[in-house]
Design an enzyme around this catalytic site. Structure first.
Site, mmCIF file in Angstrom:
data_model
loop_
_atom_site.group_PDB
_atom_site.id
_atom_site.type_symbol
_atom_site.label_atom_id
_atom_site.label_comp_id
_atom_site.label_asym_id
_atom_site.label_seq_id
_atom_site.Cartn_x
_atom_site.Cartn_y
_atom_site.Cartn_z
ATOM 1 N N SER A 47 0.812 -1.226 0.000
ATOM 2 C CA SER A 47 0.000 0.000 0.000
ATOM 3 C C SER A 47 0.839 1.267 0.000
ATOM 4 C CB SER A 47 -0.862 0.079 1.272
ATOM 5 O OG SER A 47 -1.844 -0.890 1.282
ATOM 6 N N HIS A 73 -3.311 0.185 -4.624
ATOM 7 C CA HIS A 73 -2.691 -0.976 -5.244
ATOM 8 C C HIS A 73 -2.976 -0.961 -6.737
ATOM 9 C CE1 HIS A 73 -1.763 -3.187 -1.481
ATOM 10 N NE2 HIS A 73 -2.685 -2.359 -1.027
ATOM 11 N N HIS A 87 -4.754 -9.657 -1.406
ATOM 12 C CA HIS A 87 -4.888 -9.944 0.029
ATOM 13 C C HIS A 87 -5.911 -11.049 0.262
ATOM 14 C CE1 HIS A 87 -3.514 -5.751 -0.191
ATOM 15 N NE2 HIS A 87 -2.928 -5.978 0.966
ATOM 16 N N TYR A 142 -8.079 -11.164 2.490
ATOM 17 C CA TYR A 142 -9.390 -10.598 2.865
ATOM 18 C C TYR A 142 -10.228 -10.188 1.665
ATOM 19 C CZ TYR A 142 -7.140 -6.006 2.230
ATOM 20 O OH TYR A 142 -6.458 -4.937 1.724
ATOM 21 N N GLU A 143 -9.628 -10.170 0.473
ATOM 22 C CA GLU A 143 -10.413 -9.836 -0.717
ATOM 23 C C GLU A 143 -11.313 -10.996 -1.116
ATOM 24 O OE1 GLU A 143 -8.049 -7.490 -3.791
ATOM 25 O OE2 GLU A 143 -6.505 -7.970 -2.322
ATOM 26 N N ALA A 145 2.563 -2.057 4.657
ATOM 27 C CA ALA A 145 2.186 -1.030 5.630
ATOM 28 C C ALA A 145 1.675 -1.769 6.867
ATOM 29 C CB ALA A 145 1.089 -0.147 5.055
ATOM 30 N N MET A 154 -2.090 -7.064 7.315
ATOM 31 C CA MET A 154 -3.056 -8.009 6.723
ATOM 32 C C MET A 154 -2.512 -8.702 5.469
ATOM 33 S SD MET A 154 -6.359 -5.527 6.939
ATOM 34 C CE MET A 154 -6.660 -4.490 8.388
ATOM 35 N N SER A 155 -1.189 -8.717 5.323
ATOM 36 C CA SER A 155 -0.627 -9.328 4.106
ATOM 37 C C SER A 155 0.552 -10.204 4.485
ATOM 38 C CB SER A 155 -0.187 -8.212 3.148
ATOM 39 O OG SER A 155 0.876 -7.461 3.706
ATOM 40 N N ASN A 202 0.876 3.738 11.378
ATOM 41 C CA ASN A 202 0.002 4.236 12.455
ATOM 42 C C ASN A 202 0.257 3.449 13.737
ATOM 43 O OD1 ASN A 202 -1.523 2.146 10.594
ATOM 44 N ND2 ASN A 202 -2.340 1.883 12.658
ATOM 45 N N HIS A 256 -7.908 3.944 6.119
ATOM 46 C CA HIS A 256 -6.981 3.552 5.061
ATOM 47 C C HIS A 256 -6.321 4.760 4.398
ATOM 48 C CE1 HIS A 256 -5.168 0.934 2.100
ATOM 49 N NE2 HIS A 256 -5.644 1.690 1.131
#
Ligand code: HPA
Length: 271
Positions: free
Chosen positions: A27, A58, A80, A82-83, A110, A208-209, A232, A244
């Site tokens: 990201s 992306h 990802h 989650y997609e 990230a 998350m990756s 963050n 995001h």
């Protein structure tokens, strides 16, 4: 395997370069591929078996080229879990890049920081990971032509590459932090209780990756370097809410430094 071979054949017919190093640019961090010389690019969506990705930030392209004289290939953007795609699809790009000849994978991402000393914009070398996704891309019949049934993960993030990256960072005037990456499924960000749990488990950053990509790369016996950009503080560590757009903004602000670090590492990797 048939799927990997089909994708490799498709890419090989369109990208002539034989890469030494493969990169996954997360990201807001995709800009590095824009400076490759003699670039050859291919959208993910055309590659057989590869889903189109549409997460903000992306681009979803495979870009090969020369980075400071070294033949490289990069995923500009990633898929990802989650997609909702299969894990075979999530790791297909990594498998293809390695099958094209790369023996080293550099993954960037990230992340949220789990330690209060990790300010936004900090770059961190991943020393190890916690796969907390409850999934593993190697589940199912093993393809022995890709790698063994049971992959060794004891030094998944190559200690020599971590040392090299730290040295390059020092030369560039900053300290590369180190820590464990907690890989979660998402796509909701963590609760403050989850952030406290992850810190207790010994993780320094959360994202998350990455974990499936690294499992696939280790299965194929590639050397792996992982660099996180802390975008963050983890949820609840400050009064800030997470979104995001902020994650991407901070990643973009750090992208030039990350690109210089990765370029410095790549240059030293290949004699
Ligand atoms: N949590 C999970 N993934 C992330 C975060 C976070 O706080 N920031 C960037 N990616």
């Amino acid at each position: 395997m048939a799927q990997v071979e089909e994708a490799v054949a498709f890419v090989r017919a369109r990208i002539r370069r034989k890469p030494r190093v493969a990169l996954v640019l997360g990201s807001g961090l995709g800009g590095l591929a824009d400076v490759f010389e003699q670039p050859e690019a291919l959208g993910f969506s055309g590659i057989p078996g590869m889903p189109d990705t549409n997460v903000l930030g992306h681009a979803g392209r495979l870009v090969a080229g020369s980075l400071d004289g070294v033949d490289v290939i990069a995923m500009q953007g990633r898929v990802h879990p989650y997609e909702g795609h299969s894990l075979a699809q999530v790791v297909l790009g990594v498998r293809v890049m390695l099958k094209l000849g790369a023996d080293t994978l550099i993954v960037t991402n990230a992340t949220g920081g789990l330690r209060t000393d990790l300010a936004a914009g900090t770059l961190l070398a991943i020393t190890d990971h916690l796969n907390l996704t409850g999934q593993n891309c190697l589940v199912g019949p093993n393809d022995n032509t890709l790698g063994p049934r049971f992959s060794d993960m004891s030094a998944a993030y190559d200690p020599d590459l971590i040392e090299l990256a730290s040295e390059v960072a020092r030369e560039q005037g900053f300290t590369l932090e180190r820590g464990v990456y907690a890989g979660v499924l998402g796509p909701s960000y963590e609760t403050p209780a989850e952030v406290r749990m992850l810190a207790l488990l010994g993780a320094s950053v959360v994202g998350m990756s990455t974990v499936q990509e690294v499992i696939a790369a280790r299965h194929m016996n590639a050397r792996v370097l992982g660099i996180s950009c802390v975008t963050n503080p983890g949820a609840g560590l400050t009064s800030e809410r997470l979104n995001h757009a902020d994650v991407e903004r901070i990643a973009r602000a750090s992208a030039a430094r990350l690109a210089a670090l990765v370029t410095g590492v790549v240059r030293r990797l290949v004699p």
